[in-house]
Design a protein around this motif. Structure first.
Motif, PDB file in Angstrom:
ATOM      1  N   PRO A  93       1.039  -1.610   0.045  1.00 36.14           N
ATOM      2  CA  PRO A  93      -0.444   0.093   0.152  1.00 36.14           C
ATOM      3  C   PRO A  93       0.935   1.317   0.016  1.00 36.14           C
ATOM      4  O   PRO A  93       2.007   1.295   0.158  1.00 36.14           O
ATOM      5  N   ARG A  94       0.612   1.961  -0.470  1.00 36.43           N
ATOM      6  CA  ARG A  94       0.977   3.686  -0.498  1.00 36.43           C
ATOM      7  C   ARG A  94      -0.188   5.177  -0.190  1.00 36.43           C
ATOM      8  O   ARG A  94      -1.025   5.006  -0.099  1.00 36.43           O
ATOM      9  N   SER A 146      -4.695   0.883  -1.481  1.00 40.05           N
ATOM     10  CA  SER A 146      -4.668  -0.376  -0.445  1.00 40.05           C
ATOM     11  C   SER A 146      -3.477  -1.390  -1.156  1.00 40.05           C
ATOM     12  O   SER A 146      -3.087  -1.314  -2.671  1.00 40.05           O
ATOM     13  N   ALA A 147      -3.132  -2.546  -0.383  1.00 40.02           N
ATOM     14  CA  ALA A 147      -2.202  -3.126  -0.234  1.00 40.02           C
ATOM     15  C   ALA A 147      -2.862  -4.119  -1.698  1.00 40.02           C
ATOM     16  O   ALA A 147      -1.984  -5.056  -2.659  1.00 40.02           O
ATOM     17  N   ASN A 148      -3.710  -4.332  -1.803  1.00 38.95           N
ATOM     18  CA  ASN A 148      -4.509  -5.284  -2.810  1.00 38.95           C
ATOM     19  C   ASN A 148      -4.586  -4.552  -4.478  1.00 38.95           C
ATOM     20  O   ASN A 148      -4.964  -4.720  -5.982  1.00 38.95           O
ATOM     21  N   GLY A 149      -4.383  -3.321  -4.419  1.00 38.54           N
ATOM     22  CA  GLY A 149      -4.245  -2.458  -5.466  1.00 38.54           C
ATOM     23  C   GLY A 149      -5.661  -1.697  -5.916  1.00 38.54           C
ATOM     24  O   GLY A 149      -6.294  -1.808  -4.808  1.00 38.54           O
TER      25      GLY A 149
END
Length: 193
Positions: A93-94, A146-149
């Motif tokens: 994530p970012r 999020s981490a899942n894009g």
């Protein structure tokens, strides 16, 4: 033995433990950190700056990143700052910050309008022109991915400006504003906030 010193110490320890637990539960102990529902505890602050902005910047972008990172760290986030590179995929994530425009203003005129009062020029065209020429400003878009894009869970934009001696004030203002929007409010931050 109900009256033994050992039992009295055990009761005091139990009561003290219970009191500390209650105080912590109600936020009376150490200061409570605010948590954003959109940011992970370990967050990568991914900063994208165009070549034109990088060439013209006078410290406004650095001030933005510093203020945002500081505010997040003060709220308990573990922050890694990473400069965007076109040859690398962005991390997930970012919290991505794209600096669309940055202008540090004319350093020689920064704060010049403040001296207009000395010469009776307060509110005059000369004093106002000097202040505006020395003003700094920054325009930013930000996204939480999020981490899942997929689509960003949060997106927003803001502009900040400063008239005064320090060109970096516009960047500081923008950094603090992004942090407030992400961790300060209950509603989902976005365009037009």
């Amino acid at each position: 033995m109900a009256g033994s010193p050992r039992n009295a110490r055990a009761r005091r320890a139990c009561a003290l433990s219970l009191m500390v637990t209650v105080l912590m539960a109600f936020g009376c102990g150490a200061s409570q950190k605010r948590r954003s529902p959109w940011l992970p505890t370990e967050v990568t602050l991914y900063v994208a700056v165009s070549d034109a902005v990088a060439d013209a910047d006078t410290g406004v972008v650095l001030a933005l990143v510093d203020a945002l990172e500081t505010d997040l760290r003060e709220e308990g986030y573990q922050v890694t700052v990473l400069a965007a590179r076109p040859d690398e995929r962005p991390p997930r994530p970012r919290l991505e910050v794209q600096v669309v425009a940055s202008d540090g203003g004319d350093e020689t005129l920064r704060g010049a309008g403040q001296f207009g009062g000395l010469f009776g020029l307060t509110g005059s065209a000369v004093g106002i022109a000097a202040m505006v020429s020395g003003a700094s400003d920054i325009e930013v878009e930000y996204y939480v991915v999020s981490a899942n894009g997929g689509k960003p869970t949060v997106q927003g934009q803001l502009s900040a400006g400063s008239i005064g001696d320090d060109a970096a004030d516009a960047g500081k203002s923008a950094g603090h504003a992004i942090a407030r929007r992400l961790i300060g409010g209950a509603k989902r931050p976005g365009y037009g906030d």
